[in-house]
Design a protein around this motif. Sequence first.
Motif, PDB file in Angstrom:
ATOM      1  N   GLY A   1       4.415   3.582  -7.832  1.00 40.20           N
ATOM      2  CA  GLY A   1       4.004   2.587  -8.811  1.00 40.20           C
ATOM      3  C   GLY A   1       2.504   2.337  -8.801  1.00 40.20           C
ATOM      4  O   GLY A   1       1.748   2.893  -8.012  1.00 40.20           O
ATOM      5  N   THR A   2       2.085   1.469  -9.733  1.00 40.95           N
ATOM      6  CA  THR A   2       0.671   1.095  -9.788  1.00 40.95           C
ATOM      7  C   THR A   2       0.401  -0.007  -8.758  1.00 40.95           C
ATOM      8  O   THR A   2       1.324  -0.680  -8.279  1.00 40.95           O
ATOM      9  CB  THR A   2       0.307   0.580 -11.181  1.00 40.95           C
ATOM     10  N   PHE A   3      -0.887  -0.201  -8.458  1.00 40.34           N
ATOM     11  CA  PHE A   3      -1.238  -1.242  -7.488  1.00 40.34           C
ATOM     12  C   PHE A   3      -0.841  -2.615  -8.009  1.00 40.34           C
ATOM     13  O   PHE A   3      -0.347  -3.457  -7.263  1.00 40.34           O
ATOM     14  CB  PHE A   3      -2.734  -1.182  -7.186  1.00 40.34           C
ATOM     15  N   GLN A   4      -1.025  -2.861  -9.299  1.00 44.61           N
ATOM     16  CA  GLN A   4      -0.634  -4.157  -9.858  1.00 44.61           C
ATOM     17  C   GLN A   4       0.865  -4.385  -9.724  1.00 44.61           C
ATOM     18  O   GLN A   4       1.311  -5.499  -9.405  1.00 44.61           O
ATOM     19  CB  GLN A   4      -1.057  -4.243 -11.331  1.00 44.61           C
ATOM     20  N   GLU A   5       1.657  -3.334  -9.956  1.00 48.52           N
ATOM     21  CA  GLU A   5       3.110  -3.465  -9.790  1.00 48.52           C
ATOM     22  C   GLU A   5       3.462  -3.789  -8.347  1.00 48.52           C
ATOM     23  O   GLU A   5       4.346  -4.619  -8.075  1.00 48.52           O
ATOM     24  CB  GLU A   5       3.800  -2.173 -10.233  1.00 48.52           C
TER      25      GLU A   5
ATOM     26  N   LEU B   1     -11.240  -3.217  -3.240  1.00 52.29           N
ATOM     27  CA  LEU B   1     -10.681  -3.506  -1.920  1.00 52.29           C
ATOM     28  C   LEU B   1     -10.832  -2.311  -0.993  1.00 52.29           C
ATOM     29  O   LEU B   1     -10.775  -1.149  -1.431  1.00 52.29           O
ATOM     30  CB  LEU B   1      -9.188  -3.839  -2.029  1.00 52.29           C
ATOM     31  N   CYS B   2     -10.988  -2.583   0.292  1.00 52.60           N
ATOM     32  CA  CYS B   2     -10.816  -1.528   1.294  1.00 52.60           C
ATOM     33  C   CYS B   2      -9.353  -1.124   1.307  1.00 52.60           C
ATOM     34  O   CYS B   2      -8.467  -1.980   1.476  1.00 52.60           O
ATOM     35  CB  CYS B   2     -11.225  -2.031   2.674  1.00 52.60           C
ATOM     36  N   LEU B   3      -9.066   0.161   1.160  1.00 56.01           N
ATOM     37  CA  LEU B   3      -7.706   0.670   1.088  1.00 56.01           C
ATOM     38  C   LEU B   3      -7.458   1.655   2.228  1.00 56.01           C
ATOM     39  O   LEU B   3      -8.397   2.204   2.807  1.00 56.01           O
ATOM     40  CB  LEU B   3      -7.472   1.363  -0.258  1.00 56.01           C
ATOM     41  N   PRO B   4      -6.194   1.925   2.542  1.00 57.98           N
ATOM     42  CA  PRO B   4      -5.890   2.935   3.569  1.00 57.98           C
ATOM     43  C   PRO B   4      -6.314   4.324   3.096  1.00 57.98           C
ATOM     44  O   PRO B   4      -6.260   4.637   1.907  1.00 57.98           O
ATOM     45  CB  PRO B   4      -4.376   2.841   3.737  1.00 57.98           C
ATOM     46  N   GLU B   5      -6.720   5.161   4.049  1.00 57.56           N
ATOM     47  CA  GLU B   5      -7.085   6.537   3.717  1.00 57.56           C
ATOM     48  C   GLU B   5      -5.875   7.459   3.680  1.00 57.56           C
ATOM     49  O   GLU B   5      -5.926   8.540   3.128  1.00 57.56           O
ATOM     50  CB  GLU B   5      -8.107   7.073   4.718  1.00 57.56           C
ATOM     51  N   ARG B   6      -4.799   7.027   4.333  1.00 56.27           N
ATOM     52  CA  ARG B   6      -3.612   7.860   4.367  1.00 56.27           C
ATOM     53  C   ARG B   6      -2.390   7.009   4.037  1.00 56.27           C
ATOM     54  O   ARG B   6      -2.453   5.786   4.068  1.00 56.27           O
ATOM     55  CB  ARG B   6      -3.450   8.520   5.736  1.00 56.27           C
ATOM     56  N   GLU B   7      -1.270   7.679   3.769  1.00 50.98           N
ATOM     57  CA  GLU B   7      -0.053   6.973   3.396  1.00 50.98           C
ATOM     58  C   GLU B   7       0.407   6.064   4.542  1.00 50.98           C
ATOM     59  O   GLU B   7       0.390   6.453   5.703  1.00 50.98           O
ATOM     60  CB  GLU B   7       1.054   7.991   3.074  1.00 50.98           C
ATOM     61  N   VAL B   8       0.817   4.835   4.175  1.00 53.16           N
ATOM     62  CA  VAL B   8       1.260   3.882   5.186  1.00 53.16           C
ATOM     63  C   VAL B   8       2.755   4.043   5.434  1.00 53.16           C
ATOM     64  O   VAL B   8       3.467   4.609   4.633  1.00 53.16           O
ATOM     65  CB  VAL B   8       0.944   2.439   4.754  1.00 53.16           C
TER      66      VAL B   8
ATOM     67  N   PHE C   1       0.810  -1.214   0.000  1.00 53.36           N
ATOM     68  CA  PHE C   1       0.000   0.000   0.000  1.00 53.36           C
ATOM     69  C   PHE C   1       0.847   1.269   0.000  1.00 53.36           C
ATOM     70  O   PHE C   1       0.392   2.333   0.440  1.00 53.36           O
ATOM     71  CB  PHE C   1      -0.964  -0.025   1.183  1.00 53.36           C
ATOM     72  N   ALA C   2       2.060   1.178  -0.527  1.00 54.71           N
ATOM     73  CA  ALA C   2       2.890   2.370  -0.716  1.00 54.71           C
ATOM     74  C   ALA C   2       2.321   3.206  -1.858  1.00 54.71           C
ATOM     75  O   ALA C   2       1.401   2.788  -2.568  1.00 54.71           O
ATOM     76  CB  ALA C   2       4.327   1.954  -1.015  1.00 54.71           C
ATOM     77  N   GLU C   3       2.868   4.392  -2.040  1.00 57.14           N
ATOM     78  CA  GLU C   3       2.342   5.291  -3.070  1.00 57.14           C
ATOM     79  C   GLU C   3       3.065   5.146  -4.392  1.00 57.14           C
ATOM     80  O   GLU C   3       2.574   5.601  -5.428  1.00 57.14           O
ATOM     81  CB  GLU C   3       2.446   6.750  -2.594  1.00 57.14           C
TER      82      GLU C   3
END
Length: 262
Positions: free
Chosen positions: A221-225, A255-262, A217-219
Amino acid sequence: MEVHPTAIVEKGAELAEGVSIGPFCVIGEHVKIGRNTKLLSHVAIEGHTTIGQDNTIRPFANLGGPPQAPYNGEPTELVIGDRNTIREHVTMHVATGGGDGVTIVGSDCLFMATAHVAHDCVVRDHVVLAQSATLGGHVVIDEYVILGGLAAVHQNSRVGKHAFVGGLAAVTKDVIPYGSVWGNHAHLEGLNLVGLKRRGFSREVIAELRSAYRLLFAEEGTFQERIDDTAESFAQSAPVMEIIDFIRADASRPLCLPEREV
């Protein structure tokens, strides 16, 4: 076998040795109840419902009722496992005719008062639905999931194993295994670290999961990457790969995703 004289057990119902049917219970003709299961009082079980062994079902639970969805009386089923505690006013429905034809509830679960399991759901073992937690139709709840009080899971959603859903959460998207979500609408707040520690996961495994979560869940690249990178980096970690397999199993589901950067 004990059947209170005020209970109604219709002809055709199958009650195993040690079953206890308390006052004012109503048992339908297509119901099967396994050994040592206890219905305390005022329990209604109808439809094609099969209940396993050593369950405790408390007053005013209704199991096997028709779904609150299009249904034409097909002989669909509700199948419940062993050693479950089903508290007051819990409702569980048989399946509709348009799915696999069966609503499945596993073993060693706790359903607190007024919890609801809708048609065509699959609830696996060791699940807890707290007070008034509600599942829409075709929901899949994997093992060791806990749903907090008044949480609701939208139809067709999946909640992965060992996940935690906070009270009052409205879950409209899938929840990854080991995840922790809350809010309306629900979002990821991290991993279910409390649950992992309580269930004996080692520090090493928890550290792997936390590292994989940050990568996934980093920012950058793309989610698939990020999925591919996480799968490659943690290929030897079974819990991490359970998360990857869960995501890959149905790419059409959000998917449920984080609201802020992890």
